[in-house]
Design a protein around this motif. Structure first.
Motif, PDB file in Angstrom:
ATOM      1  N   ALA A 214       0.829  -1.207   0.000  1.00 18.87           N
ATOM      2  CA  ALA A 214       0.000   0.000   0.000  1.00 18.87           C
ATOM      3  C   ALA A 214       0.865   1.258   0.000  1.00 18.87           C
ATOM      4  O   ALA A 214       0.510   2.271  -0.616  1.00 18.87           O
ATOM      5  N   ARG A 215       2.009   1.214   0.697  1.00 15.07           N
ATOM      6  CA  ARG A 215       2.907   2.376   0.673  1.00 15.07           C
ATOM      7  C   ARG A 215       3.456   2.601  -0.734  1.00 15.07           C
ATOM      8  O   ARG A 215       3.510   3.735  -1.222  1.00 15.07           O
ATOM      9  N   LYS A 216       3.891   1.502  -1.381  1.00 13.83           N
ATOM     10  CA  LYS A 216       4.432   1.634  -2.734  1.00 13.83           C
ATOM     11  C   LYS A 216       3.366   2.118  -3.704  1.00 13.83           C
ATOM     12  O   LYS A 216       3.629   2.964  -4.578  1.00 13.83           O
ATOM     13  N   ALA A 217       2.150   1.595  -3.559  1.00 16.99           N
ATOM     14  CA  ALA A 217       1.061   2.026  -4.430  1.00 16.99           C
ATOM     15  C   ALA A 217       0.715   3.488  -4.192  1.00 16.99           C
ATOM     16  O   ALA A 217       0.364   4.220  -5.125  1.00 16.99           O
ATOM     17  N   SER A 218       0.819   3.932  -2.934  1.00 14.88           N
ATOM     18  CA  SER A 218       0.547   5.344  -2.631  1.00 14.88           C
ATOM     19  C   SER A 218       1.524   6.256  -3.353  1.00 14.88           C
ATOM     20  O   SER A 218       1.157   7.327  -3.853  1.00 14.88           O
ATOM     21  N   VAL A 219       2.798   5.839  -3.408  1.00 12.60           N
ATOM     22  CA  VAL A 219       3.797   6.635  -4.115  1.00 12.60           C
ATOM     23  C   VAL A 219       3.457   6.690  -5.613  1.00 12.60           C
ATOM     24  O   VAL A 219       3.578   7.734  -6.253  1.00 12.60           O
ATOM     25  N   GLN A 220       3.001   5.563  -6.171  1.00  9.87           N
ATOM     26  CA  GLN A 220       2.596   5.561  -7.570  1.00  9.87           C
ATOM     27  C   GLN A 220       1.418   6.503  -7.799  1.00  9.87           C
ATOM     28  O   GLN A 220       1.372   7.232  -8.790  1.00  9.87           O
ATOM     29  N   LEU A 221       0.460   6.487  -6.867  1.00  6.02           N
ATOM     30  CA  LEU A 221      -0.726   7.341  -7.000  1.00  6.02           C
ATOM     31  C   LEU A 221      -0.377   8.815  -6.903  1.00  6.02           C
ATOM     32  O   LEU A 221      -1.096   9.664  -7.433  1.00  6.02           O
ATOM     33  N   ALA A 222       0.721   9.127  -6.210  1.00  2.32           N
ATOM     34  CA  ALA A 222       1.132  10.528  -6.102  1.00  2.32           C
ATOM     35  C   ALA A 222       1.482  11.116  -7.471  1.00  2.32           C
ATOM     36  O   ALA A 222       1.523  12.336  -7.635  1.00  2.32           O
ATOM     37  N   GLY A 223       1.704  10.245  -8.470  1.00  2.00           N
ATOM     38  CA  GLY A 223       2.006  10.712  -9.818  1.00  2.00           C
ATOM     39  C   GLY A 223       0.775  10.972 -10.662  1.00  2.00           C
ATOM     40  O   GLY A 223       0.911  11.305 -11.852  1.00  2.00           O
ATOM     41  N   LYS A 224      -0.424  10.811 -10.097  1.00  2.00           N
ATOM     42  CA  LYS A 224      -1.662  11.054 -10.841  1.00  2.00           C
ATOM     43  C   LYS A 224      -2.092  12.507 -10.686  1.00  2.00           C
ATOM     44  O   LYS A 224      -1.999  13.091  -9.605  1.00  2.00           O
TER      45      LYS A 224
END
Length: 383
Positions: A214-224
């Motif tokens: 979930a932390r890694k996915a959150s970082v990916q979502l920060a690019g949206k």
């Protein structure tokens, strides 16, 4: 890993510390610190302050209520005032405090470094202070809002944090102790010795090991970009089969949209940078975690980090009297496992390790069932 040495839960008591007592607490507290520095040096004082039980004992020695939430603010305040004018001599610096005073911590750190000519980078200490506060208020959302933050440091660059959060609904406080020596990551398993009462409401624990995806996915979502977020939040709002614990709705607010836009521009490299970004608070962390679960299937942890008091009980009967038979059996099992491992027979130790991993991966609800029907609803204190 082990940077967060423990927590304690304390009831809210009204009233103020009488001046005659506070004056004596300042004097005695300063003498105790001086004796410890003389005997073991200032870094040892940090280790003691980072121990929630030792801190509680110090409050008792100084004559304060042994189980009141006020012991945190009053003891830290007494040490800060009692050591005024002697911090440089002792090599122990105290910053921050309650409410608005806590927000002056960065300025106080910088002032001590400059005034005493310390060979330290104040920005490093300020970052540690800020991240410790953010983790306990945003990364771990357990219903306790931080309102007191005391930062202690020495010329060696080591530090500890004693901070406290209040749950306005239950009127109980949690105290969080941090020690720099063992900190490896602010955002993954910073807890080492967690004590206290588990609560009924389910927290969001993004610092748990099982929240790594979930932390890694959150970082990916920060690019949206913000347009993507608006579409996704609207889609989630229309989803009828969304399986999330109660109270985890994602509300679109101007503050949330501003934070998401700022993250998009900042392009954080990792989760620690994401959490440390300006404007990122509990709402942003929760939104990222919930959308990460929907988009990527990366489920965050809902395990309350305050759970280990339920292992064998407590000597004061909180959360239940010590089960001596269970305690002795635990000791015997581990002694036998270690003895066999030394002889090359590691099967018992490996089995215990696997059981530990299964417990970490178990959902909060299973833990609540194991602890009994009253788990999370009892009230009590530690110390």
């Amino acid at each position: 890993m082990a940077g967060h040495t423990g927590t304690a839960m304390l009831p809210l008591h009204g009233g103020r510390c009488p001046p005659w007592l506070f004056d004596r607490m300042k004097r005695l507290g300063a003498v105790i610190v001086e004796a410890m520095v003389e005997e073991w040096g200032p870094d040892e004082v940090l280790r003691r302050l980072a121990d929630p039980f030792w801190f509680q004992s110090l409050g008792s020695v100084l004559g304060y209520d042994w189980h009141s939430s006020g012991v945190t603010t009053v003891v830290c305040g007494a040490l800060k005032e009692g050591l005024q004018g002697r911090m440089g001599e002792l090599g122990l610096f105290v910053c921050g405090g309650k409410g608005a005073t806590s927000r002056r911590t960065p300025d106080e750190i910088a002032a001590h470094v400059e005034r005493h000519g310390l060979l330290l980078d104040p920005a490093t200490l300020v970052r540690a202070s800020r991240m410790a506060a953010k983790v306990d208020s945003a990364v771990i959302q357990d219903g306790h809002q931080i309102y007191h933050h005391a930062f202690f440091f020495t010329p060696s660059g080591r530090w500890c944090v004693v901070q406290q959060g209040m749950n306005e609904r239950t009127r109980w406080a949690r105290r969080y102790h941090w020690l720099s020596e063992a900190v490896r990551s602010f955002v993954e398993e910073p807890h080492a010795a967690i004590l206290g009462m588990r609560q009924a409401s389910i927290p969001l624990n993004m610092a748990a090991r099982e929240s790594d995806a979930a932390r890694k996915a959150s970082v990916q979502l920060a690019g949206k970009d913000l347009a993507w977020w608006r579409r996704e939040l609207d889609r989630i709002g229309r989803t009828r089969e969304l399986r999330l614990p109660a109270g985890h709705a994602i509300e679109r607010t101007p503050q949330l949209e501003r934070a998401l836009s700022a993250l998009y521009r900042a392009e954080p490299a990792d989760y620690e940078a994401l959490v440390g970004a300006a404007g990122v608070g509990p709402r942003t962390v929760r939104a990222l975690a919930m959308v990460a679960e929907i988009v990527y299937g990366a489920r965050p942890s809902y395990r309350d980090p305050v759970r280990y008091a339920f292992a064998h009980g407590g000597k004061d009967g909180i959360p239940f009297p010590v089960d001596r038979e269970l305690y002795d059996r635990t000791v015997a099992v581990w002694k036998r496992a270690v003895a066999r491992a030394r002889l090359g027979r590691r099967e018992t130790l490996e089995a215990l390790r696997r059981l530990g991993e299964m417990d970490r991966l178990a959902p909060f609800e299973a833990g609540a069932r194991r602890a009994g029907p009253s788990a999370g609803t009892e009230r009590g204190t530690v110390g």
